[in-house]
Scaffold this motif. Structure first.
Motif, PDB file in Angstrom:
ATOM      1  N   LYS A 129      21.229 -11.587  -6.897  1.00 51.57           N
ATOM      2  CA  LYS A 129      20.866 -10.274  -6.345  1.00 51.57           C
ATOM      3  C   LYS A 129      21.793  -9.193  -6.864  1.00 51.57           C
ATOM      4  O   LYS A 129      21.358  -8.084  -7.172  1.00 51.57           O
ATOM      5  CB  LYS A 129      20.895 -10.322  -4.821  1.00 51.57           C
ATOM      6  N   ALA A 130      23.083  -9.500  -6.983  1.00 48.22           N
ATOM      7  CA  ALA A 130      24.046  -8.526  -7.505  1.00 48.22           C
ATOM      8  C   ALA A 130      23.756  -8.202  -8.960  1.00 48.22           C
ATOM      9  O   ALA A 130      23.834  -7.041  -9.375  1.00 48.22           O
ATOM     10  CB  ALA A 130      25.471  -9.052  -7.350  1.00 48.22           C
ATOM     11  N   GLY A 134      20.722  -6.074  -9.140  1.00 52.61           N
ATOM     12  CA  GLY A 134      21.049  -4.779  -8.556  1.00 52.61           C
ATOM     13  C   GLY A 134      21.780  -3.839  -9.490  1.00 52.61           C
ATOM     14  O   GLY A 134      21.849  -2.631  -9.234  1.00 52.61           O
ATOM     15  N   ARG A 135      22.309  -4.345 -10.591  1.00 56.65           N
ATOM     16  CA  ARG A 135      22.971  -3.501 -11.585  1.00 56.65           C
ATOM     17  C   ARG A 135      21.966  -2.653 -12.356  1.00 56.65           C
ATOM     18  O   ARG A 135      22.339  -1.690 -13.009  1.00 56.65           O
ATOM     19  CB  ARG A 135      23.735  -4.364 -12.582  1.00 56.65           C
ATOM     20  N   MET A 143      18.464  -0.311 -12.606  1.00 58.64           N
ATOM     21  CA  MET A 143      17.548   0.566 -11.875  1.00 58.64           C
ATOM     22  C   MET A 143      16.631   1.228 -12.907  1.00 58.64           C
ATOM     23  O   MET A 143      16.971   1.340 -14.083  1.00 58.64           O
ATOM     24  CB  MET A 143      18.317   1.627 -11.097  1.00 58.64           C
ATOM     25  N   ASN A 150      14.518   0.685  -7.616  1.00 60.68           N
ATOM     26  CA  ASN A 150      14.356  -0.722  -7.990  1.00 60.68           C
ATOM     27  C   ASN A 150      13.023  -1.000  -8.668  1.00 60.68           C
ATOM     28  O   ASN A 150      12.891  -1.945  -9.432  1.00 60.68           O
ATOM     29  CB  ASN A 150      14.441  -1.625  -6.751  1.00 60.68           C
TER      30      ASN A 150
END
Length: 153
Positions: free
Chosen positions: A77-78, A81-82, A84, A103
């Motif tokens: 997830k991290a 998440g970097r 976009m 996202n």
């Protein structure tokens, strides 16, 4: 990736059929960011999406960054998440930082010429240096054969 919908990088132009195909999944033409972790840098890439000649999306195309395999771990997830995305609104390398990044983006009216969007990647001093081969661009769309009337427009 679909045989009828592809992503492109490099010198991409709205309404044209240019750019380097990055859809094969063989990592021969990856989108690459060289970011300094300690500086917590941000990098941007202008990308394009289009259908193959003679095809069009039936409705909107939804695009997001996903982890290549099903992985709901905090690390996965991290990593995702970097990244976009932002729909292009005439940005260039100097103005894209003012875009609204989310996202998931939605692109309408996709046919066989480029629709532009931006991918943003950020680094964090909390992460170890890595080459990310697990995050991929993912598109969801219904693709149709253009009718004679829409093929001429």
């Amino acid at each position: 990736m679909s045989d009828f919908l592809k992503f492109f990088k490099g010198d991409v132009t709205a309404g044209k059929q240019d750019g380097v195909d990055i859809s094969s999944g063989d990592l021969q033409n990856p989108v690459a960011f060289d970011l300094n972790l300690t500086a917590e840098q941000t990098g941007y890439a202008k990308l394009a999406v289009r259908c193959d000649n003679g095809f069009a999306a039936d409705g909107d195309v939804e695009i997001e960054v996903k982890y290549k395999t099903v992985d709901n771990s905090d690390a996965a997830k991290a990593m995702v998440g970097r990244y976009m995305l932002a729909v292009d609104e005439g940005y260039d390398d100097q103005t894209v930082s003012g875009a609204t990044f989310t996202n998931r983006i939605s692109i309408s009216g996709l046919e066989d010429s480029n629709k532009l969007f931006w991918l943003r990647c950020t680094s964090s001093k909390d992460e170890a240096p890595s080459v990310d081969k697990n995050c991929v661009l993912h598109a969801e769309a219904m693709i149709k054969l253009k009718t004679d009337a829409s093929a001429n427009s």
